[in-house]
Design an enzyme around this catalytic site. Structure first.
Site, mmCIF file in Angstrom:
data_model
loop_
_atom_site.group_PDB
_atom_site.id
_atom_site.type_symbol
_atom_site.label_atom_id
_atom_site.label_comp_id
_atom_site.label_asym_id
_atom_site.label_seq_id
_atom_site.Cartn_x
_atom_site.Cartn_y
_atom_site.Cartn_z
ATOM 1 N N HIS A 25 10.619 -32.761 -36.809
ATOM 2 C CA HIS A 25 10.349 -31.927 -37.990
ATOM 3 C C HIS A 25 11.257 -32.364 -39.146
ATOM 4 O O HIS A 25 12.449 -32.622 -38.940
ATOM 5 C CB HIS A 25 10.626 -30.454 -37.685
ATOM 6 C CG HIS A 25 9.558 -29.771 -36.890
ATOM 7 N ND1 HIS A 25 9.239 -28.444 -37.061
ATOM 8 C CD2 HIS A 25 8.727 -30.246 -35.921
ATOM 9 C CE1 HIS A 25 8.273 -28.116 -36.210
ATOM 10 N NE2 HIS A 25 7.956 -29.186 -35.513
ATOM 11 N N TYR A 150 9.479 -19.463 -28.268
ATOM 12 C CA TYR A 150 8.929 -20.822 -28.407
ATOM 13 C C TYR A 150 10.104 -21.791 -28.481
ATOM 14 O O TYR A 150 10.664 -22.028 -29.553
ATOM 15 C CB TYR A 150 8.075 -20.885 -29.670
ATOM 16 C CG TYR A 150 7.098 -22.036 -29.740
ATOM 17 C CD1 TYR A 150 7.189 -23.146 -28.903
ATOM 18 C CD2 TYR A 150 6.055 -22.014 -30.660
ATOM 19 C CE1 TYR A 150 6.292 -24.181 -28.989
ATOM 20 C CE2 TYR A 150 5.149 -23.060 -30.760
ATOM 21 C CZ TYR A 150 5.273 -24.134 -29.917
ATOM 22 O OH TYR A 150 4.371 -25.166 -30.004
ATOM 23 N N LYS A 196 7.570 -20.268 -23.899
ATOM 24 C CA LYS A 196 6.846 -21.547 -24.011
ATOM 25 C C LYS A 196 7.829 -22.621 -24.422
ATOM 26 O O LYS A 196 8.605 -22.435 -25.367
ATOM 27 C CB LYS A 196 5.751 -21.424 -25.060
ATOM 28 C CG LYS A 196 5.152 -22.762 -25.477
ATOM 29 C CD LYS A 196 3.835 -22.578 -26.158
ATOM 30 C CE LYS A 196 3.405 -23.873 -26.838
ATOM 31 N NZ LYS A 196 2.028 -23.767 -27.337
ATOM 32 N N LYS A 198 8.181 -26.437 -25.810
ATOM 33 C CA LYS A 198 7.542 -27.622 -26.385
ATOM 34 C C LYS A 198 8.123 -28.847 -25.688
ATOM 35 O O LYS A 198 9.327 -29.110 -25.784
ATOM 36 C CB LYS A 198 7.829 -27.683 -27.887
ATOM 37 C CG LYS A 198 7.295 -28.907 -28.590
ATOM 38 C CD LYS A 198 5.786 -29.004 -28.566
ATOM 39 C CE LYS A 198 5.155 -28.110 -29.622
ATOM 40 N NZ LYS A 198 3.664 -28.163 -29.561
ATOM 41 N N ASP A 227 4.293 -27.518 -23.098
ATOM 42 C CA ASP A 227 3.284 -28.159 -23.957
ATOM 43 C C ASP A 227 3.795 -29.506 -24.436
ATOM 44 O O ASP A 227 4.492 -29.585 -25.446
ATOM 45 C CB ASP A 227 3.009 -27.255 -25.167
ATOM 46 C CG ASP A 227 2.137 -27.955 -26.203
ATOM 47 O OD1 ASP A 227 1.441 -28.929 -25.844
ATOM 48 O OD2 ASP A 227 2.149 -27.515 -27.365
ATOM 49 N N PRO A 228 3.449 -30.584 -23.714
ATOM 50 C CA PRO A 228 3.928 -31.921 -24.140
ATOM 51 C C PRO A 228 3.040 -32.568 -25.191
ATOM 52 O O PRO A 228 3.278 -33.749 -25.512
ATOM 53 C CB PRO A 228 3.903 -32.701 -22.826
ATOM 54 C CG PRO A 228 2.762 -32.113 -22.068
ATOM 55 C CD PRO A 228 2.748 -30.637 -22.418
ATOM 56 N N ASN A 229 2.053 -31.860 -25.710
ATOM 57 C CA ASN A 229 1.174 -32.424 -26.747
ATOM 58 C C ASN A 229 0.667 -33.818 -26.366
ATOM 59 O O ASN A 229 0.863 -34.780 -27.128
ATOM 60 C CB ASN A 229 1.895 -32.477 -28.102
ATOM 61 C CG ASN A 229 2.000 -31.125 -28.779
ATOM 62 O OD1 ASN A 229 3.104 -30.650 -29.025
ATOM 63 N ND2 ASN A 229 0.890 -30.481 -29.053
ATOM 64 N N HIS A 334 -1.953 -20.303 -31.320
ATOM 65 C CA HIS A 334 -1.080 -21.393 -31.750
ATOM 66 C C HIS A 334 -0.398 -21.013 -33.052
ATOM 67 O O HIS A 334 -0.870 -20.152 -33.780
ATOM 68 C CB HIS A 334 -1.986 -22.627 -31.950
ATOM 69 C CG HIS A 334 -1.413 -23.726 -32.770
ATOM 70 N ND1 HIS A 334 -1.645 -23.859 -34.127
ATOM 71 C CD2 HIS A 334 -0.623 -24.760 -32.414
ATOM 72 C CE1 HIS A 334 -1.021 -24.942 -34.563
ATOM 73 N NE2 HIS A 334 -0.403 -25.500 -33.553
ATOM 74 N N ASN A 336 2.231 -22.827 -36.440
ATOM 75 C CA ASN A 336 3.095 -23.843 -37.038
ATOM 76 C C ASN A 336 4.225 -23.140 -37.771
ATOM 77 O O ASN A 336 4.176 -21.927 -37.954
ATOM 78 C CB ASN A 336 2.319 -24.695 -38.040
ATOM 79 C CG ASN A 336 1.601 -25.841 -37.363
ATOM 80 O OD1 ASN A 336 0.396 -25.886 -37.322
ATOM 81 N ND2 ASN A 336 2.372 -26.761 -36.795
#
Lengths: 439, 439
Positions: A25, A150, A196, A198, A227-229, A334, A336
């Site tokens: 980010h 998160y 969760k 990431k 969540d490994p995208n 979801h 952002n």
């Protein structure tokens, strides 16, 4: 009642150095605050993705919106989506946004634009009828909405830069023990009851260890997700599913472990063959209605993570949630990096979705009071949940001084597009590339 | 704004001796007009099935409704449907209403009850915000809604009995040439541009001939449908599909030709094997959301005929319509004998469904001015379509004298339940039974 003006406020908000399979980010995330005023003096607001592309799309639709009855949303949706998903538009990886950060998929540009207008119109309608937005769109089925802690792997240092730097309450988190520390801090502060993580950042074994230590710390009644995208291959996804078969049960799920629906379907089949029923969530392989029949057919996704910002607004999320229920699929949400306007939009629509089966995602703890644009400061969590306020509309008003500060920050930074790869190269590894699958 | 009172008006309306595979329509159809008043003086109305069972269900929910905010519909839906579809309830033929006339399926009793309250609440909300109902529920995508000429085989004589007998403008219609005459009369009067024939009454060859003569009379630009309400076997359905392959193309469809989804799926496979792609509509095999995945899996139904009265109201029909669109299915609308309040409810929801792919059904031409309960008399058709009026809510007000006359008729007749078999035995054949399949 007609819409008399559209005002767009591009802003930047500090964002900590969070990691994901997309990269790093940037010190500031970009947002756009949309403000609609009616001819009878009602103001409706919404918040959406920021930067040049979303802003230009909103500017382009402003002419269509001025003079519009805020109730006439379906017609606007038709006008916008008839132009959406142009057949000729080429997207790496097909329709899904496997290779695109959320908010950057050209195929959902128009649903994103519509959503920003719709949410502000629903805020107007709520104010006009003196009802919270959740009640305008069909009525609430709950008075508060639960969110997850998160967790992110991250580098040390808060968001922002130079004199506009934020404090870093969590420090560097690049190991399993640090993840547990981060979780304890966040839960102590906000009261979240689900977690969760990431992933897709460290070696899979370290991420597996993170989940195991979280389970050890919080016990089996705090559901865990990772969540490994899409960072893992099918084989790695199967291995993680095997290793975490216990930890991801009890309301947990495995989110977008590998690229594409076909891959997830294969992982699912191989795990089911071993009696491992871990559910798969998705907001990468499934990002639009046309993805759903295939997702179901392949049994690749059991939980769809909606998002009013890119699915086309609140009513589209209600349609999605109901669709999932009919097809025997779960539904969560979801997020952002965002501020309080988006927080309340997500909360209102989640309150009006009967088939909401998991605590929703939110990046909100990663933003700070200093950047919040709503009057009265940041939205409060109570035991990890946000309550529907007893106020009309979304229940928030803009603090124009804070909006102006966000705009100053926006003007002071050079970038106009989220680019986690560029940040990664600038601050971590000059040769970094997003490789899928990485492991 | 709270609901202060619930008033239920049981009424009877004249109905001509129409035939279907269910039997014969009685001289009067039963309806219930629902009237909700708010503490600030707004009245909302709806119209639903009549007789003892619907009335008792509405009376039972009245206590729950009084004091309710009319915006809080999702909570009421949850309360009612949590009690719906009790697992122990036995229905011949399973969940579908193959063996039940619409409005008499105990498994959708609660969605029917909810729908009647929801539609009246939406009328209230529309009046409170000075918007037509279609705009309250998301906004219109069309300003007028097209309906079909809904042809029936029938005996001579109008609806009603004795001194309360109606004129019979169509006479006896029990042959192909009489069907064409009926269609010409109805189209001349209302301007319909699509035709649906209720079949399952005469020998299949006579019904095939009726469709052929309709095609000959009106040409290929007037889509044709036939609905025998499950009267045919799989073999007969296949044969009709073969014989009418041309006539049911171009926007036509074959509706519920035989009982159950499995049967329709088999007919579909056998026709597709011959290259016959005639679409199948349904409002018998598919009457609730749980029917849809199986309908799709078996490819048994390509067009779902919704009905706000038993699917659970306007928003459930919007959800259904959208679901159908995502699954690649079409959507149209079913009706029963009804007056102007139902006419407008159907029109408003149809106006707010983007995925409405065929002209809707309506029995409305079979009712008469003498029985209409809305101020100003019967709703007008323009070229077969009903326009969304430029008025708030549903756009209709009750004519209380007419409601009182409907109630007098209700009090004067002995029956409290639709029973097409009993009528058939009383007037046509004392030994008549509903046999499925009949041919």
């Amino acid at each position: 009642m007609k819409i008399a003006s559209v005002t767009l406020h591009p802003i930047a908000i500090a964002d900590p150095p969070l990691r994901s399979s997309y990269g790093l980010h940037a010190p500031f995330a970009l947002r756009t605050i949309v403000e609609l005023k009616t001819d009878d003096g009602i103001t409706g607001v919404s918040e959406t993705y920021g930067g040049d592309v979303p802003l230009a799309a909103l500017q382009a639709v402003s002419q269509r919106v001025v003079g519009m009855d805020p109730f006439q949303l379906a017609g606007l949706f038709e006008d916008l989506t008839a132009r959406a998903a142009p057949a000729g538009e080429s997207v790496p990886g097909g329709r899904s946004q496997t290779f695109l950060v959320p908010g950057e998929n050209p195929l959902d540009l128009n649903t994103r634009t519509f959503a920003a207008i719709e949410i502000a119109c629903l805020d107007i309608i709520g104010k006009a009828v003196n009802r919270p937005v959740c009640d305008v769109i069909g009525g609430r089925v709950r008075d508060e909405v639960s969110f997850s802690a998160y967790l992110f792997y991250k580098h040390g240092g808060g968001g922002g830069v130079g004199t506009d730097k934020r404090e870093d309450e969590y420090g560097e988190v690049l190991s399993a023990p640090a993840t547990v520390r981060e979780a304890k801090q966040m839960i102590a502060r906000y009261g979240f009851r689900e977690i969760k993580l990431k992933g897709g950042v460290l070696e899979p074994d370290e991420e597996i260890e993170s989940i195991r230590q979280l389970r050890q710390e919080f016990g089996p009644n705090v559901p865990l997700r990772i969540d490994p995208n899409c960072a893992w291959s099918v084989d790695t996804s199967v291995r993680v599913g095997e290793e975490l078969r216990e930890e991801l049960s009890n309301g947990g799920y495995l989110e977008d472990p590998c690229p594409e629906l076909e891959g997830m379907g294969e992982v699912r089949r191989r795990l089911l063959a071993q009696g491992i029923t871990t559910a798969f969530g998705s907001n990468v392989a499934v990002t639009s209605f046309p993805d759903l029949p295939k997702a179901k057919q392949l049994d690749a996704v059991q939980i769809v993570l909606s998002d009013p910002h890119y699915w086309g607004g609140m009513r589209q999320v209600q349609l999605l949630s109901h669709f999932c229920g009919v097809m025997g699929m779960g539904h969560s949400m979801h997020s952002n990096s965002h501020l309080g306007v988006s927080m309340m939009a997500m909360t209102h629509v989640a309150a009006a979705c009967p088939n909401l089966t998991y605590a929703c995602d939110t990046h909100y703890p990663w933003q700070t009071e200093q950047d919040e644009v709503v009057v009265g400061g940041r939205i409060k969590f109570h035991n990890g949940a946000v309550r529907i306020p007893d106020k009309p509309g979304l229940g928030v008003e803009l603090d124009y001084d804070q909006v102006a500060r966000g705009r100053e920050r926006y003007n002071a930074i050079p970038y106009r597009k989220r680019d986690d790869t560029a940040e990664m190269r600038a601050h971590v590894d000059p040769n970094w590339e997003r490789v899928l699958p990485r492991w």
